[in-house]
Design an enzyme around this catalytic site. Sequence first.
Site, PDB file in Angstrom:
ATOM      1  N   ALA A   1      -0.918   4.165   9.609  1.00 44.47           N
ATOM      2  CA  ALA A   1      -0.684   2.772   9.236  1.00 44.47           C
ATOM      3  C   ALA A   1      -0.968   1.816  10.393  1.00 44.47           C
ATOM      4  CB  ALA A   1       0.761   2.610   8.769  1.00 44.47           C
TER       5      ALA A   1
ATOM      6  N   HIS B   1      20.133   3.460  32.756  1.00 48.09           N
ATOM      7  CA  HIS B   1      20.856   4.727  32.683  1.00 48.09           C
ATOM      8  C   HIS B   1      22.163   4.521  31.934  1.00 48.09           C
ATOM      9  CE1 HIS B   1      22.343   8.639  33.869  1.00 48.09           C
ATOM     10  NE2 HIS B   1      23.484   8.067  34.197  1.00 48.09           N
TER      11      HIS B   1
ATOM     12  N   CYS C   1       1.720   2.975   2.608  1.00 47.75           N
ATOM     13  CA  CYS C   1       2.675   2.994   3.712  1.00 47.75           C
ATOM     14  C   CYS C   1       4.063   2.511   3.290  1.00 47.75           C
ATOM     15  CB  CYS C   1       2.126   2.146   4.848  1.00 47.75           C
ATOM     16  SG  CYS C   1       3.279   1.912   6.179  1.00 47.75           S
TER      17      CYS C   1
ATOM     18  N   GLY D   1       0.237  23.089   3.821  1.00 47.84           N
ATOM     19  CA  GLY D   1      -0.277  22.123   4.791  1.00 47.84           C
ATOM     20  C   GLY D   1       0.857  21.618   5.675  1.00 47.84           C
ATOM     21  N   ALA D   2       0.773  21.946   6.973  1.00 46.39           N
ATOM     22  CA  ALA D   2       1.865  21.585   7.896  1.00 46.39           C
ATOM     23  C   ALA D   2       1.443  20.497   8.860  1.00 46.39           C
ATOM     24  CB  ALA D   2       2.359  22.818   8.640  1.00 46.39           C
TER      25      ALA D   2
ATOM     26  N   GLU E   1       0.636  27.016   6.728  1.00 40.50           N
ATOM     27  CA  GLU E   1      -0.456  26.304   7.390  1.00 40.50           C
ATOM     28  C   GLU E   1      -1.615  27.286   7.617  1.00 40.50           C
ATOM     29  OE1 GLU E   1      -1.342  23.122   8.437  1.00 40.50           O
ATOM     30  OE2 GLU E   1      -3.127  24.234   9.003  1.00 40.50           O
TER      31      GLU E   1
ATOM     32  N   GLY F   1       0.813  -1.220   0.000  1.00 39.71           N
ATOM     33  CA  GLY F   1       0.000   0.000   0.000  1.00 39.71           C
ATOM     34  C   GLY F   1       0.843   1.265   0.000  1.00 39.71           C
TER      35      GLY F   1
HETATM   36  C1  LIG Z   1       4.012  10.598   2.605  1.00 37.90           C
HETATM   37  C2  LIG Z   1       3.285   9.793   3.643  1.00 37.90           C
HETATM   38  C3  LIG Z   1       3.912   9.467   4.829  1.00 37.90           C
HETATM   39  C4  LIG Z   1       3.238   8.734   5.790  1.00 37.90           C
HETATM   40  N1  LIG Z   1       3.889   8.421   6.952  1.00 37.90           N
HETATM   41  C5  LIG Z   1       3.245   7.703   7.894  1.00 37.90           C
HETATM   42  C6  LIG Z   1       3.902   7.336   9.096  1.00 37.90           C
HETATM   43  O1  LIG Z   1       5.063   7.673   9.314  1.00 37.90           O
HETATM   44  N2  LIG Z   1       3.217   6.605  10.014  1.00 37.90           N
HETATM   45  C7  LIG Z   1       1.919   6.226   9.809  1.00 37.90           C
HETATM   46  O2  LIG Z   1       1.336   5.571  10.676  1.00 37.90           O
HETATM   47  N3  LIG Z   1       1.269   6.564   8.672  1.00 37.90           N
HETATM   48  C8  LIG Z   1       1.898   7.283   7.718  1.00 37.90           C
HETATM   49  N4  LIG Z   1       1.244   7.582   6.551  1.00 37.90           N
HETATM   50  C9  LIG Z   1      -0.140   7.138   6.397  1.00 37.90           C
HETATM   51  C10 LIG Z   1      -0.174   5.647   5.992  1.00 37.90           C
HETATM   52  O3  LIG Z   1       0.556   5.469   4.823  1.00 37.90           O
HETATM   53  C11 LIG Z   1      -1.612   5.217   5.807  1.00 37.90           C
HETATM   54  O4  LIG Z   1      -2.350   5.515   6.970  1.00 37.90           O
HETATM   55  C12 LIG Z   1      -1.693   3.723   5.545  1.00 37.90           C
HETATM   56  O5  LIG Z   1      -0.984   3.382   4.376  1.00 37.90           O
HETATM   57  C13 LIG Z   1      -3.153   3.307   5.398  1.00 37.90           C
HETATM   58  O6  LIG Z   1      -3.200   1.942   5.157  1.00 37.90           O
HETATM   59  P1  LIG Z   1      -4.423   1.302   4.343  1.00 37.90           P
HETATM   60  O7  LIG Z   1      -4.124  -0.153   4.293  1.00 37.90           O
HETATM   61  O8  LIG Z   1      -5.687   1.764   4.913  1.00 37.90           O
HETATM   62  O9  LIG Z   1      -4.329   1.939   2.880  1.00 37.90           O
HETATM   63  P2  LIG Z   1      -3.178   2.002   1.813  1.00 37.90           P
HETATM   64  O10 LIG Z   1      -1.839   1.863   2.396  1.00 37.90           O
HETATM   65  O11 LIG Z   1      -3.466   3.227   1.015  1.00 37.90           O
HETATM   66  O12 LIG Z   1      -3.425   0.720   0.918  1.00 37.90           O
HETATM   67  C14 LIG Z   1      -4.558   0.601   0.116  1.00 37.90           C
HETATM   68  C15 LIG Z   1      -4.231  -0.329  -1.029  1.00 37.90           C
HETATM   69  O13 LIG Z   1      -5.433  -0.592  -1.754  1.00 37.90           O
HETATM   70  C16 LIG Z   1      -5.157  -0.627  -3.141  1.00 37.90           C
HETATM   71  N5  LIG Z   1      -6.420  -0.359  -3.837  1.00 37.90           N
HETATM   72  C17 LIG Z   1      -7.154   0.801  -3.821  1.00 37.90           C
HETATM   73  N6  LIG Z   1      -8.300   0.628  -4.510  1.00 37.90           N
HETATM   74  C18 LIG Z   1      -8.284  -0.632  -4.971  1.00 37.90           C
HETATM   75  C19 LIG Z   1      -9.204  -1.407  -5.742  1.00 37.90           C
HETATM   76  N7  LIG Z   1     -10.380  -0.909  -6.137  1.00 37.90           N
HETATM   77  N8  LIG Z   1      -8.866  -2.679  -6.054  1.00 37.90           N
HETATM   78  C20 LIG Z   1      -7.683  -3.225  -5.644  1.00 37.90           C
HETATM   79  N9  LIG Z   1      -6.784  -2.540  -4.899  1.00 37.90           N
HETATM   80  C21 LIG Z   1      -7.095  -1.264  -4.563  1.00 37.90           C
HETATM   81  C22 LIG Z   1      -4.103   0.451  -3.309  1.00 37.90           C
HETATM   82  O14 LIG Z   1      -3.346   0.236  -4.492  1.00 37.90           O
HETATM   83  C23 LIG Z   1      -3.276   0.278  -2.041  1.00 37.90           C
HETATM   84  O15 LIG Z   1      -2.194  -0.596  -2.240  1.00 37.90           O
HETATM   85  C24 LIG Z   1       1.907   8.315   5.565  1.00 37.90           C
HETATM   86  C25 LIG Z   1       1.259   8.638   4.362  1.00 37.90           C
HETATM   87  C26 LIG Z   1       1.942   9.353   3.407  1.00 37.90           C
HETATM   88  C27 LIG Z   1       1.238   9.679   2.107  1.00 37.90           C
END
Ligand SMILES: Cc1cc2nc3c(=O)[nH]c(=O)nc-3n(C[C@H](O)[C@H](O)[C@H](O)COP(=O)(O)OP(=O)(O)OC[C@H]3O[C@@H](n4cnc5c(N)ncnc54)[C@H](O)[C@@H]3O)c2cc1C
Length: 472
Positions: A319, A451, A42, A178-179, A201, A40
């Site tokens: 995540a 420590h 993450c 956006g911050a 922000e 995904g």
């Molecule tokens: C730049 C950035 C940095 C981040 N850093 C952090 C962090 O440090 N710590 C943290 O906790 N979170 C972080 N996040 C947030 C984190 O990435 C998300 O909260 C997390 O990935 C959500 O997981 P998810 O499984 O819900 O969705 P996703 O990780 O978005 O996975 C969804 C998957 O579904 C697939 N998909 C979508 N629609 C379909 C469909 N119709 N059919 C088949 N497949 C499909 C997509 O291709 C994707 O692979 C960050 C996000 C970004 C953008």
Amino acid sequence: MPESYDLTVIGAGPGGYVAAIRAAQLGMNVCIIEKDRPGGICLNWGCIPTKALLESAHLLEKIHSAKEFGIDSNGAKPDFPTIIQRSRKVADQMASGVDFLLNKNKIVRKKGTAAFKDLNTIWLPDTSKEEIVSKYFIIATGARARELPGLPFDGKTVLSSKSAMVLEKIPDSLLIVGAGAIGVEFADFYATMGTKVTLVEMLDQILPVEDKEVSTFLEKSFVKRGIRVLTGVGVSNPELKDGKVKVLLKGKNLPETGEILEVEKILVSIGLVPNTDSMNLEEIGIFLQKGFIKTDTKYKTSVPHIYAIGDCNGPPLLAHVASMEGIKAAEAISIHSGNPHGLSYFPLNYDAIPACTYCHPEVASIGLTEKKATNMGYTIGVGKFPFTASGRARAMGDVGGFTKVVVDKKSGEILGAHMIGPGVTELLPAVALGITQELTANDIASTIFAHPTLSETVMESFAAALGEAINL
Ligand SMILES: Cc1cc2nc3c(=O)[nH]c(=O)nc-3n(C[C@H](O)[C@H](O)[C@H](O)COP(=O)(O)OP(=O)(O)OC[C@H]3O[C@@H](n4cnc5c(N)ncnc54)[C@H](O)[C@@H]3O)c2cc1C
């Protein structure tokens, strides 16, 4: 005949792949559909590659201060393509790890974009047209970056977080709109690379959801490093010209008519849009709210055999929340289908979700802020311990920041923790454990912490909240 499964998971991000594995552990016959790579956002385009970039930035900062540590290191500068390549390699390694785990757990995998054909059938309209029948479904399709009105992402000048992590060269100037955590992490990274960064922000503090004192500390440290930070400021009238972007900034501490800012690139990190379109969700009776899938505390949607977890069901968009919701949904399904495996369901505590931002100094928090706890009627005790008083932080040459805890004065209950400084993202779990296991401030203050460690600041903060700090 379509293939048939106990459970089909749509999306193999940290929500979907974890749910699939937990369901397989519970004896279900599981299929997972992913249109892209497993892992995904993450693993591929979020948490992991950004942390790899920030590690390069942090190392560069360290090298710049090497002289103070008695090490002669002249002229260190970033090799940007290698930094990007390394980040991609780290993401690739993590994504292959998910491949391995799915195979190990004998989860059937399909590649394609899934949509519901009817209540019990999924199909892949864009690719194989294959149909899959299932008793239960978990939707884990995540979310994508939101665009600024009138300024669509083009991957060159107008960047989403995804394109910002694979640029070919270091931009001379970058406006970040956006911050929140994403904007702040990129501000840190590109400022260290040498880019002139402006971080804007609309709300009145950077990291708007964090404790005010933490955000103010971070803002000061960013400003010291040359990042221009504007809070209470809006961005409008975007204009793209000659590979640059011009915007109007209006708000706090700016002339009444605003300020025109021209930059080489703009990164828009103003929030996320759920991936819930083009799947026929509403057509089969799934209720959406502002595009996010509405669920109950067991992640069940308005259709009883269809569950939704992770970013697609709404905040907190993290995540570890997606993964824990995946485990919970798989367990709820197992119980619902009459195979409880000795499990009894208890809902997640959304008041105890850890949140971390991996800028430098790092930020980490959980639970209630002082303000929220007071507004809720608690009589609070606040304990704060600065890294200047930590022997380990001194030895590391990294003394900016503090750990702060909020406790209920009457019962000693741990209400929250708010930290900024070296390694705080690794200190937070001690408090998360304390809250989850219903420990008191005294339980932590009377635990022996080794420590010298940075973690001693957590123990000292709890002691301070009880009026018993030794090293303050
Ligand atoms: C730049 C950035 C940095 C981040 N850093 C952090 C962090 O440090 N710590 C943290 O906790 N979170 C972080 N996040 C947030 C984190 O990435 C998300 O909260 C997390 O990935 C959500 O997981 P998810 O499984 O819900 O969705 P996703 O990780 O978005 O996975 C969804 C998957 O579904 C697939 N998909 C979508 N629609 C379909 C469909 N119709 N059919 C088949 N497949 C499909 C997509 O291709 C994707 O692979 C960050 C996000 C970004 C953008």
